[in-house]
Design an enzyme around this catalytic site. Structure first.
Site, PDB file in Angstrom:
ATOM      1  CG  HIS A  64      20.549   1.008   0.813  1.00  0.00           C
ATOM      2  ND1 HIS A  64      20.200   0.844   2.127  1.00  0.00           N
ATOM      3  CD2 HIS A  64      21.608   1.846   0.820  1.00  0.00           C
ATOM      4  CE1 HIS A  64      21.022   1.542   2.903  1.00  0.00           C
ATOM      5  NE2 HIS A  64      21.872   2.165   2.129  1.00  0.00           N
ATOM      6  N   GLY A 108      15.020  -1.666   0.336  1.00  0.00           N
ATOM      7  CA  GLY A 108      14.785  -0.622   1.319  1.00  0.00           C
ATOM      8  C   GLY A 108      13.627   0.284   0.981  1.00  0.00           C
ATOM      9  CE1 TYR A 138      16.531  -4.153   4.838  1.00  0.00           C
ATOM     10  CE2 TYR A 138      14.922  -4.179   6.604  1.00  0.00           C
ATOM     11  CZ  TYR A 138      15.429  -3.610   5.459  1.00  0.00           C
ATOM     12  OH  TYR A 138      14.824  -2.494   4.927  1.00  0.00           O
TER      13      TYR A 138
END
Length: 259
Positions: A64, A108, A138
């Protein structure tokens, strides 16, 4: 220069991360390019897709883009987050998707790998799921991905420690299909894709969809989802979450207080 390049090898489509300067982070722009690539390949009747980085990279993807996460008071990984959209697109693509991994995989991007149908990696590759380093809660779908692939013991260790596991460790717990010397990685993965695309595409499509449905398992009670969302909100509303994101942006170790 495009963040993602597309190419074809017979009936196999190849999507290549092309932003090494930003460690191939999964920014919204990068994700949109990847989703667009999958859309194009589905329209072009491609029967397998390889997801890869450029040869020789040290970071396959840093996951991410932390700079795009909200500072707090808003779910950082909601259903419509760009990364979540990409993970669903990979899972819902009608034909097999192979992650061809060289280098390190973080956060991610690790979820992206295990959302693929198969993983082939170089011997030097490592995988780390790192939300605990950021104070990031998460989401349930992501945790389920890891539970389905790794089982609870290994998944817990990866989440709790945020430490990377080696390619061989990943292979030992059936996270990856094959560990290959880096010089042979591309040829091996292309051959694997070829062995898929010579088979009956309608049968492959039906089998992949069955896997997708069966892996969803038994439905959970609505109250369970509400409890999970409540637990996550307590985290992304916390001082620690704000500190985790801020410390990353300021390039310093976080000072978590448990508040």
């Amino acid at each position: 220069m495009p963040l993602v390049t597309k190419s074809l090898h017979g009936k196999t489509g190849i999507l290549t991360f092309s932003n090494p300067a930003q460690r191939n982070c999964l920014s919204q722009e990068m994700v949109e390019a990847l989703v667009g690539g999958f859309d194009d390949f589905e329209e072009d009747r491609v029967y397998a897709v390889i997801l890869r980085a450029e040869p020789g990279v040290k970071v396959w993807s840093a996951g991410h883009n932390i700079k795009e996460l909200p500072d707090g008071r808003r779910d950082p990984l909601n259903y419509y987050d760009s990364l979540e959209v990409l993970l669903r697109r990979v899972q819902d693509f009608p034909y097999p998707v192979i992650a061809m991994v060289e280098g390190t995989v973080w956060g991610g991007a690790c979820d992206l790998c295990i959302s693929c149908d198969m993983i082939v990696c170089a011997e030097s590759s490592t995988f780390a799921i790192t939300p605990a380093k950021l104070g990031l809660p998460y989401n349930a779908s992501g945790v389920v991905h890891f539970l389905n692939v790794l089982g609870p013991k290994i998944a817990k260790e990866m989440f709790f420690t945020a430490k990377p596991i080696s390619a061989q460790q990943a292979h030992n717990v059936s996270m990856v299909n094959h560990v290959i010397p880096a010089p042979e990685l591309e040829s091996f993965t292309l051959a694997l894709a070829d062995s898929i695309t010579v088979n009956a595409p309608l049968a492959i499509r039906a089998i992949k969809h069955q896997f997708r449905l069966l892996l969803k398992g038994s439905p959970l009670a609505a109250e369970t989802f509400e409890e999970i969302q409540g637990l996550r909100r307590r985290v992304y509303d916390s001082e620690d979450y704000h500190e985790g994101v801020l410390s990353f942006k300021e390039k310093r170790p976080p000072n978590f207080t448990g508040k």
